[in-house]
Design a protein around this motif. Structure first.
Motif, short mmCIF file in Angstrom:
data_model
loop_
_atom_site.label_atom_id
_atom_site.label_comp_id
_atom_site.label_asym_id
_atom_site.label_seq_id
_atom_site.Cartn_x
_atom_site.Cartn_y
_atom_site.Cartn_z
N ASP A 93 -5.96 1.13 6.33
CA ASP A 93 -7.37 0.54 6.34
C ASP A 93 -7.73 -0.27 7.58
OD1 ASP A 93 -9.80 0.20 5.31
OD2 ASP A 93 -9.51 -1.60 4.37
N SER A 98 -10.17 4.53 6.59
CA SER A 98 -10.44 4.20 5.34
C SER A 98 -10.14 5.18 4.35
CB SER A 98 -11.86 3.77 5.35
OG SER A 98 -12.18 2.54 6.21
N ASN A 99 -10.53 6.48 4.51
CA ASN A 99 -10.27 7.55 3.55
C ASN A 99 -8.69 7.66 3.04
OD1 ASN A 99 -13.04 8.00 3.23
ND2 ASN A 99 -12.92 9.58 5.01
N THR A 125 -11.83 -1.86 0.43
CA THR A 125 -12.25 -0.81 1.39
C THR A 125 -13.53 -0.22 1.04
OG1 THR A 125 -9.80 -0.14 1.67
CG2 THR A 125 -11.02 1.52 2.20
N ARG A 128 -16.13 -2.34 2.44
CA ARG A 128 -16.20 -2.25 3.80
C ARG A 128 -17.17 -0.89 4.30
NH1 ARG A 128 -11.51 -4.93 5.31
NH2 ARG A 128 -10.25 -3.48 4.08
N LEU A 129 -16.95 0.11 3.39
CA LEU A 129 -17.83 1.22 3.45
C LEU A 129 -19.18 1.11 2.95
CD1 LEU A 129 -14.94 3.66 2.46
CD2 LEU A 129 -15.70 3.38 4.85
#
Length: 273
Positions: A93, A98-99, A125, A128-129
């Motif tokens: 991350d 991220s994924n 995470t 954040r997205l």
């Protein structure tokens, strides 16, 4: 005049400042020493434990690539090592993957469904997205497993605040402070939420508590100045804003310096609303 919520800054810095929480090893609030990892994961493969500890140490040092390699080695040696997946997720991350990080957290959850740290880091995470509904759900899962999870309460509060769910946000900020009376960011967040509820006097009190705990928190001085200015307490607002400017100059934060100058201009021309 937009107030500053510390959610983003906290998310970015959290895992490096509280390594035990970051890797799902929950310790008492305020405890600074790392938990003995060998005890935490025993009777796991000793070499896997050693690789995990190496990953933690390298992560603390900011060596993300080295930390990633160490966590992958721990997983290779011990495929059911849930905390190693959490650690790997954190390194991915922080590298902007991220994924991939989400996949690692979900793997940790599949291995240890009661691992509150995995839900918490997954929530970070997702936040954040900007997937706040999903992040909130993960924070709540983490809290359901560990009701005293201070960082989860704080980040839940900040996600709720970002959705303008002020009553819920106030409750979670308040709970954060109850669990950890020295959690500076929670006072700042609570001040923002109270001000948005039309309770400026209560908000000012929270900002001042935050400043008493951390006299060098530039964002709190700025938020205090915004609220004071709105209440036409312009002299006090100018004092707080001057302090914010000094601290932002030290930080070389050009974006916030620009905001400070804009607020100063409004105060000087009495165009505050």
């Amino acid at each position: 005049m937009l107030k500053i919520n510390l959610l983003t800054a906290t998310i970015i810095g959290l895992c490096l400042t509280n390594i035990n929480t970051a890797f799902g090893v929950i310790v008492s609030v305020g405890e600074g020493n790392k938990t003995d990892v060998s005890q935490t994961v025993a009777p796991f493969n000793k070499n896997a434990v050693a690789s995990f500890q190496e990953g933690v140490n390298l992560y603390e040092q900011g060596d993300l690539k080295g930390s990633e390699a160490a966590f992958r080695k721990a997983i290779e040696l011990q495929p059911n090592f849930a905390k190693a997946y959490i650690g790997l997720g954190n390194t991915l991350d922080d590298q902007g993957k991220s994924n991939d990080a989400i996949a690692q957290y979900k793997k940790a959850i599949s291995l240890e469904p009661k691992e509150s740290g995995a839900y918490f880091n997954l929530g970070l995470t997702l936040a954040r997205l900007n997937k706040l509904d999903d992040a909130i759900a993960q924070y709540k899962k983490g809290i359901s497993l560990n009701p005293t999870y201070v960082s989860a309460h704080y980040n839940l509060a900040s996600a709720l605040y970002a959705q303008d769910k002020l009553t819920e946000a106030v409750a979670e900020y308040t709970e954060t402070i109850r669990l950890d009376p020295k959690y500076v960011q929670a006072y700042n967040g609570l001040g923002n939420a109270l001000d948005d509820q039309g309770k400026p006097t209560e908000a000012i009190a929270q900002y001042k508590k935050a400043i008493n705990l951390d006299p060098n928190n530039a964002y709190t001085y700025y938020n205090l100045a915004v609220t004071l200015a709105r209440q036409q307490q312009l002299d006090d607002a100018s004092v707080a804003l001057k302090k914010a400017r000094e601290l932002f100059q030290i930080q070389k934060n050009s974006e916030m310096l620009q905001r400070v100058d804009q607020l100063f201009q409004k105060i000087n021309t009495r165009q505050v609303n």
